[in-house]
Design an enzyme around this catalytic site. Structure first.
Site, PDB file in Angstrom:
ATOM      1  N   LEU A   1      11.737   4.278  -8.016  1.00  0.00           N
ATOM      2  CA  LEU A   1      11.129   4.214  -9.344  1.00  0.00           C
ATOM      3  C   LEU A   1      10.079   5.292  -9.490  1.00  0.00           C
ATOM      4  O   LEU A   1       9.558   5.796  -8.498  1.00  0.00           O
ATOM      5  CB  LEU A   1      10.468   2.854  -9.519  1.00  0.00           C
ATOM      6  CG  LEU A   1      11.428   1.731  -9.841  1.00  0.00           C
ATOM      7  CD1 LEU A   1      10.724   0.401  -9.768  1.00  0.00           C
ATOM      8  CD2 LEU A   1      12.020   1.918 -11.231  1.00  0.00           C
TER       9      LEU A   1
ATOM     10  N   THR B   1       6.693   6.197  -9.625  1.00  0.00           N
ATOM     11  CA  THR B   1       5.324   5.717  -9.415  1.00  0.00           C
ATOM     12  C   THR B   1       4.531   6.929  -8.943  1.00  0.00           C
ATOM     13  O   THR B   1       5.101   7.993  -8.697  1.00  0.00           O
ATOM     14  CB  THR B   1       5.231   4.597  -8.345  1.00  0.00           C
ATOM     15  OG1 THR B   1       5.629   5.130  -7.083  1.00  0.00           O
ATOM     16  CG2 THR B   1       6.074   3.396  -8.675  1.00  0.00           C
TER      17      THR B   1
ATOM     18  N   TYR C   1      13.573  11.787   3.113  1.00  0.00           N
ATOM     19  CA  TYR C   1      13.028  10.435   3.026  1.00  0.00           C
ATOM     20  C   TYR C   1      13.370   9.606   4.270  1.00  0.00           C
ATOM     21  O   TYR C   1      12.599   9.542   5.213  1.00  0.00           O
ATOM     22  CB  TYR C   1      13.440   9.713   1.719  1.00  0.00           C
ATOM     23  CG  TYR C   1      12.530   8.521   1.509  1.00  0.00           C
ATOM     24  CD1 TYR C   1      11.383   8.622   0.731  1.00  0.00           C
ATOM     25  CD2 TYR C   1      12.755   7.325   2.183  1.00  0.00           C
ATOM     26  CE1 TYR C   1      10.491   7.556   0.632  1.00  0.00           C
ATOM     27  CE2 TYR C   1      11.877   6.259   2.089  1.00  0.00           C
ATOM     28  CZ  TYR C   1      10.750   6.387   1.309  1.00  0.00           C
ATOM     29  OH  TYR C   1       9.861   5.335   1.219  1.00  0.00           O
TER      30      TYR C   1
ATOM     31  N   LEU D   1       0.833  -1.208   0.000  1.00  0.00           N
ATOM     32  CA  LEU D   1       0.000   0.000   0.000  1.00  0.00           C
ATOM     33  C   LEU D   1       0.863   1.252   0.000  1.00  0.00           C
ATOM     34  O   LEU D   1       1.887   1.302   0.658  1.00  0.00           O
ATOM     35  CB  LEU D   1      -0.879   0.046   1.260  1.00  0.00           C
ATOM     36  CG  LEU D   1      -2.019  -0.938   1.400  1.00  0.00           C
ATOM     37  CD1 LEU D   1      -2.844  -0.583   2.629  1.00  0.00           C
ATOM     38  CD2 LEU D   1      -2.902  -0.947   0.173  1.00  0.00           C
TER      39      LEU D   1
ATOM     40  N   TYR E   1      11.978   1.514   1.382  1.00  0.00           N
ATOM     41  CA  TYR E   1      12.975   2.237   0.591  1.00  0.00           C
ATOM     42  C   TYR E   1      13.991   2.866   1.535  1.00  0.00           C
ATOM     43  O   TYR E   1      13.647   3.250   2.654  1.00  0.00           O
ATOM     44  CB  TYR E   1      12.286   3.313  -0.264  1.00  0.00           C
ATOM     45  CG  TYR E   1      13.251   4.061  -1.147  1.00  0.00           C
ATOM     46  CD1 TYR E   1      13.951   3.396  -2.159  1.00  0.00           C
ATOM     47  CD2 TYR E   1      13.503   5.425  -0.958  1.00  0.00           C
ATOM     48  CE1 TYR E   1      14.872   4.062  -2.948  1.00  0.00           C
ATOM     49  CE2 TYR E   1      14.413   6.097  -1.759  1.00  0.00           C
ATOM     50  CZ  TYR E   1      15.101   5.419  -2.749  1.00  0.00           C
ATOM     51  OH  TYR E   1      16.009   6.067  -3.526  1.00  0.00           O
TER      52      TYR E   1
END
Ligand code: NAD
Length: 395
Positions: A272, A274, A234, A138, A224
């Site tokens: 990636l 997305t 991040y 998710l 990630y």
């Protein structure tokens, strides 16, 4: 209708059914070209309609002939208004799975809710008996907590101090300096509540309570890490706190399921394009440099290549190769020293004027539009298409 891309920021408001179908067919062809994987036969994918979840469903079905149940949250089309891409992807996936004689059923609704968990539990009881592999993929900006009914919002912010760095508007190629204020108030807790491990654990508990997990079942969630340059926003930011929680949850699940010998893993995947990653400032610039370097080195991968490698080499290939924190790593090529050293150098140099040369901005933009079924090879975008596509198992 004739469907064209209509963008607002990092969102595309339209999507193309034939382009989405072609994307799914291309991913299936890739998995088939790599040969069979001795993998799980009954698979539940939570977050199955786009990105890594879709790639997982395709790899299970077309790599291992698995029966799959997919859960996602997408909008069907209405007359004159295309569906969200995940809806078209799922329709195409089911069509292909049926043609190949594979069981595939889908549930469209809020995976965080008790109601959807119950629907999935009942479907497994009726159709599959038990599940061998649960993929948890998710990516959501919000979660309504099933117990309190409270709605939590996740944020993408640094923790402790303002983070300033370069970013790019990938539509215009404009490189600019961005400053992001640090998390405040309940930001960290809220983000952990949305993207941490609590819901994954709830899913596994709901399945185990009804004896729906097979002996030695596996569950995998995706995480990630990324490079130094994106760390403040991040991995050391609010989303990183959620990923820490997700990673810790893997151990809790394994512990709680030890009576059936089930194992929970987190797989750290590559950055990636997305829908989720396009929303994080600084990341698009990093990805456009990463793509350039990895393509030049012949080691570029998309979602399907990543997941095919995860299944064939790590999960079912006998070489989990866990890191010091017990995580599976398929970000190994992204994190290679030579790759990161080149990106660091390019990062310093990147400007609006040179990015189209030193980075793969075109590749980024193409991948972005492909998420919505646009700019896909072999699709006639001038042709009239039926937007009212249905998902066979949902009609
Ligand atoms: P994505 O946006 O492409 O897919 C998310 C999926 O979740 C979709 O199927 C969507 O329908 C579903 N979903 C969202 N909210 C839902 C809800 N309430 N109920 C049911 N379904 C819901 O995302 P992605 O980039 O493939 O990310 C999947 C996972 O992989 C995330 O945990 C993400 O952090 C991780 N990851 C992403 C990257 C990257 O670069 N994109 C890299 C490594 C790890």
């Amino acid at each position: 209708m004739i469907i064209e891309p209509r963008t607002r920021g990092f969102i595309c408001l339209t999507s193309h059914p034939v382009g989405c179908e072609q994307n799914v067919k291309d991913q299936i062809a890739y998995v088939q070209s790599k040969g069979k994987i001795e993998g799980a036969k009954k698979v539940l994918v939570i977050g199955s309609s786009t990105g890594f979840g879709l790639a997982s469903r395709i790899t299970s079905a077309f790599g291992s002939d698995a029966a799959t149940i997919g859960v996602f949250f997408d909008k069907p089309a209405t007359e004159g208004r295309p569906a969200s891409p995940g809806f078209y992807n799922t329709a195409a996936f089911e069509k292909e799975a049926q043609a190949a004689g594979l069981y595939a059923k889908s549930i469209n609704g809020d995976a965080f809710s008790n109601e959807i968990k119950e629907q999935v539990v009942n479907l497994i009881k009726e159709d599959l008996g038990q599940i061998d592999l649960v993929i948890y993929s998710l990516a959501s900006p919000v979660r309504t907590h099933p117990e309190s009914g409270k709605r939590f919002k996740s944020v993408l912010k640094p923790i402790g101090e303002v983070f300033s760095n370069k970013t790019v508007d990938f539509h215009t190629g404009n490189v600019s300096e961005i400053s992001i204020n640090p998390a405040e108030g309940e930001d960290v807790v809220n983000t952990v509540t949305v993207m941490g491990g609590e819901d994954w654990k709830m899913w596994m508990d709901a399945l185990q309570a009804e004896n729906l997990l097979s002996e030695g079942a596996t569950t995998v969630a995706y995480s990630y890490i990324g490079p130094e340059v994106t760390k403040p926003v991040y991995r050391n930011g609010t989303i990183g706190a959620a990923k820490d929680d997700l990673e810790a949850t893997a151990f809790k699940i394994t512990e709680d399921l030890k009576t059936i010998g089930a194992k929970a893993y987190v797989s750290v995947n590559k950055a990636l394009v997305t829908q989720a990653s396009s929303a994080i400032p600084v990341i698009p610039l990093y990805i456009s440099l990463l793509f350039k370097v990895m393509k030049e080195k012949g080691i570029h991968e998309g979602c399907i290549e990543q997941i095919q490698r995860l299944y064939s080499e790590r999960l079912f290939g006998g070489g989990l190769a866990l890191d010091e924190k017990g995580r599976i790593r398929v970000d190994d090529w992204e994190m290679r020293e030579d790759v990161q050293a080149e990106i660091s150098k390019l990062w310093e140099e990147a400007t609006t004027e040179n990015l189209s040369e030193i980075g793969d901005l075109e590749g980024y933009s193409e991948e972005f539009f492909k998420l919505f079924g646009f700019k896909v090879n072999g699709v006639d975008y001038d042709a009239d298409v039926n937007e009212l596509v249905e998902i066979p198992s949902i009609q």
